[in-house]
Design an enzyme around this catalytic site. Structure first.
Site, PDB file in Angstrom:
ATOM      1  N   CYS A  78     114.698  77.417  76.446  1.00 31.97           N
ATOM      2  CA  CYS A  78     114.867  76.953  77.750  1.00 31.97           C
ATOM      3  C   CYS A  78     116.369  76.968  78.096  1.00 31.97           C
ATOM      4  O   CYS A  78     117.148  77.773  77.205  1.00 31.97           O
ATOM      5  CB  CYS A  78     114.916  75.365  77.326  1.00 31.97           C
ATOM      6  SG  CYS A  78     116.023  74.763  76.413  1.00 31.97           S
ATOM      7  N   ALA A  81     119.080  76.097  75.702  1.00 24.99           N
ATOM      8  CA  ALA A  81     119.170  76.716  74.561  1.00 24.99           C
ATOM      9  C   ALA A  81     119.893  78.282  74.744  1.00 24.99           C
ATOM     10  O   ALA A  81     120.702  78.561  73.863  1.00 24.99           O
ATOM     11  CB  ALA A  81     117.772  77.349  74.045  1.00 24.99           C
ATOM     12  N   ARG A 112     120.162  79.527  64.523  1.00 27.01           N
ATOM     13  CA  ARG A 112     120.421  81.192  64.948  1.00 27.01           C
ATOM     14  C   ARG A 112     121.197  81.967  64.108  1.00 27.01           C
ATOM     15  O   ARG A 112     121.274  83.247  64.350  1.00 27.01           O
ATOM     16  CB  ARG A 112     121.000  80.959  66.409  1.00 27.01           C
ATOM     17  CG  ARG A 112     120.920  82.616  67.069  1.00 27.01           C
ATOM     18  CD  ARG A 112     121.262  82.270  68.669  1.00 27.01           C
ATOM     19  NE  ARG A 112     121.642  83.521  69.182  1.00 27.01           N
ATOM     20  CZ  ARG A 112     122.920  83.761  69.521  1.00 27.01           C
ATOM     21  NH1 ARG A 112     123.878  82.877  69.417  1.00 27.01           N
ATOM     22  NH2 ARG A 112     123.005  84.745  70.418  1.00 27.01           N
ATOM     23  N   HIS A 210     122.248  81.594  79.806  1.00 24.69           N
ATOM     24  CA  HIS A 210     123.178  82.623  79.577  1.00 24.69           C
ATOM     25  C   HIS A 210     124.268  82.774  80.965  1.00 24.69           C
ATOM     26  O   HIS A 210     125.359  82.906  80.730  1.00 24.69           O
ATOM     27  CB  HIS A 210     122.479  84.205  79.543  1.00 24.69           C
ATOM     28  CG  HIS A 210     121.719  84.258  78.407  1.00 24.69           C
ATOM     29  ND1 HIS A 210     120.532  84.992  78.416  1.00 24.69           N
ATOM     30  CD2 HIS A 210     121.553  83.731  77.447  1.00 24.69           C
ATOM     31  CE1 HIS A 210     119.919  84.997  77.323  1.00 24.69           C
ATOM     32  NE2 HIS A 210     120.558  84.044  76.496  1.00 24.69           N
TER      33      HIS A 210
END
Ligand code: CFM
Length: 584
Positions: A78, A81, A112, A210
């Protein structure tokens, strides 16, 4: 001088790809097979995202960065994230507070593997997971007060230099104004506090996150400290997140060459480094998807040009170092880079040769994120393996087809949803890093800026390109292609392995790594050698192989009528639970 570690190789085809040991299936027929199960509308959409690479020099248009069809099992994550987990999460002394229910924070807590090794005097908050733990009461009456209290509490305990707040889905739905809460907290506490409207549903995937993260870091952090680092040849490494320690390998390689890294965005980075990254003289972009926005904005505002690099694989690392040296145009640096390349290759070649002898001719398929599905193909090629199918989860057309398609990408409602910052040259701090004459000389020598050519051009003719692959397509791919290894993520890993194929996780590296630079390449070669040459996967026999009743019960019947479906449910209930079946 060649940039490849193996220049002539008789085991390669005319395009320079290693010949495969096993004959490969017809890709067009395989594609048809993947698509035929879908209803018409779905098939039409998936057909645009599932292509055969018929002409690598002229990549076909792919339907990337579009919504996943409900009901399709996707690999995607998503927007939250992509923002909190991917781009900003690795900043180790920024205190990250998730404003939302507990799960969002828990599942973005260290999964991660972006490692941090803070310098003396720096602090590392990455072990902590901080959240406002929104409950029903906040969802109904608003969560701003709880957020303000959480910021105060976090400040009281940790006294950080900066606090970042991340909005999750319910925050956007109820309209909590996190930005005002952050602004007031900033005034009250005298530290940098800023928020990200990165609600999970904001975009079609983590890619939107991002972009939101790039915007926020650019607005609230970059440019706060104008004191440049000492050191010659100052660069930033953008789009490198230190998974399994990759950034450390790249850092030490660059250091050996005499290149100074001002900031890696954002693997193992401190707040301080981010604030001064605009003082560097070149941005090298590793993961284009997640950080191209920052590269563009810092160029417009501060005049730092950017080039695409790839430190994954020996050939790619070699090319990237040479490109950086060409940019700085210094004999001292060029000589040093060549020395380092020669040393690194001398150490790597014996490992590569040994592994290659056992891996030559094998095949791989890669379905990862927005950059690794491309970059890791070079590592496989280094050891004589060919990528027969690859795709990104959430990349855009430019990551497949190259940046030349950017002007023709249609902006849809989902992309328009994400703020596009208006950036101008900073009147005081913009500094062109090269004169027009210097740039002209570089161009005459074949040097290019902003030069991402995308994945498809570097793939073999006839390879399958699959965007946002579904579990159904992945299963079909395994059945038809039987690749020797698949590189993907945790959601697919065990399905792949139950089908008898080893799976290399390329997100967290399965506790392995680092894989970047020459030293990392050796790790990867050995890991893949171990995986593709073990017999264990072929010995796994799933229960349905020995019990013919199981597939009969589990098989999907797309055309079943309501009555048939009900009948099938009765049969299902009448049979014994699977757990009681003898394990074949
Ligand atoms: Fe860039 Fe990444 Fe990747 Fe990515 Fe990611 Fe990642 Fe990835 Mo997982 S930033 S696009 S959003 S290289 S977390 S470190 S491995 S999907 S291919």
């Amino acid at each position: 001088m060649s940039e490849n570690i193996e220049t002539t190789d008789e085991a390669c085809d005319s395009e320079g790809f290693p010949l495969t040991t096993a004959p490969q299936p017809d890709p067009a027929a395989a594609r048809e097979e993947f698509l035929k199960i879908y209803p018409d509308k779905t098939r039409k959409k998936r057909a645009k995202q599932l292509l055969v690479n018929t002409d690598p020099a002229k990549p076909a248009e792919i339907g990337a960065n579009s919504r996943t069809i409900p009901g399709i099992m996707t690999q995607r994550g998503c927007t939250y994230a992509g923002c909190r987990g991917v781009v900003i999460g690795p900043m180790h002394d920024v205190l990250h507070i998730t404003h939302g229910p507990i799960g969002c924070s828990f599942y973005s807590w260290q999964t991660r593997r972006n490692l941090a090794r803070p310098q003396p005097g720096q602090i590392n908050y990455l072990q902590y997971s901080m959240t406002t733990d929104m409950m029903e009461e906040e969802v109904i009456f608003g969560g701003e007060k709880k957020l303000a209290a959480a910021i105060r509490e976090a400040y009281r305990i940790f006294k950080p230099k900066a606090i970042a707040v991340y909005a999750t889905c319910p925050v956007g739905l109820i309209g909590d104004d996190i930005h005002t809460v952050c602004r007031l907290a900033k005034e009250e506490l005298g530290i940098n506090v800023f928020g990200f409207s990165c609600e999970g549903y904001k975009g079609v995937s983590q890619s939107a996150g991002h972009h939101i993260a790039n915007n926020g870091v650019f607005k609230h952090m970059v440019g706060l400290n104008d004191t440049p680092d000492e050191g010659e040849f100052r660069i930033n490494v953008f789009g490198e997140y230190n998974i399994g320690g990759d950034a450390w390998e790249i850092d030490s390689l660059l250091k050996k060459c005499g290149i100074h890294v001002t900031a890696t965005l954002s693997g193992d980075i401190s707040y301080e480094q981010v604030t001064k990254c605009h003082t560097a003289d070149l941005n090298v972009v590793q993961c284009h998807r997640s950080i191209n926005y920052m590269a563009e904005m810092t160029e417009t505002k501060y005049g730092i040009p950017w080039i695409k690099v790839n430190f994954i694989g020996a050939s790619s690392s070699t090319k990237s170092l040479r490109k950086i040296a060409r940019y700085f145009d210094s004999k001292k640096l060029t000589d040093r880079v060549e020395e380092v390349i020669a040393q690194e290759l001398a150490a790597l070649r014996p490992v590569q040769a040994e592994v290659k002898a056992r891996c030559q001719g094998k095949t791989a398929a890669l379905f990862v994120g927005g950059s690794r599905a491309h970059h890791y193909q070079d590592l496989f090629k280094d050891i004589g393996m060919t990528t027969v199918a690859a795709g990104y989860e959430f990349a855009h057309r430019d990551d497949y087809e190259g940046r030349q398609v950017l002007p023709s990408i249609k902006i849809d409602a989902d992309s328009r949803n994400i703020e596009q910052l208006e950036v101008e040259a900073d009147p005081r701090r913009f500094r062109a890093r090269k004169t027009p004459e210097q740039d002209a000389a570089l161009a005459a020598g074949g040097f290019t800026y902003r030069d991402y050519e995308g994945m498809v051009r570097e793939m073999k003719k006839g390879a399958l390109i699959i965007d946002d692959i579904s579990h159904h397509e992945l299963e079909k791919l395994i059945e038809i292609y039987q690749p020797d290894v698949i590189a993907s993520g945790i959601k697919e890993k065990f399905i792949i392995e139950k089908m008898g194929i080893p799976c290399k996780q390329l997100h967290s590296y399965d506790y392995g790594g680092p894989y970047a630079a020459f030293t990392g390449a050796a790790n990867f070669y050995k890991e893949i050698d171990r995986m593709v040459n073990t017999k264990v996967w072929k010995l796994v026999a799933p229960p349905w192989k020995s019990d013919p009743q199981i597939p009969a019960r589990l098989v999907y019947q797309p055309k079943a009528s309501r009555a048939e479906a009900e009948e099938a449910t009765k049969t299902w209930k009448a049979t014994k639970p699977i757990a009681d079946e003898p394990n074949g």
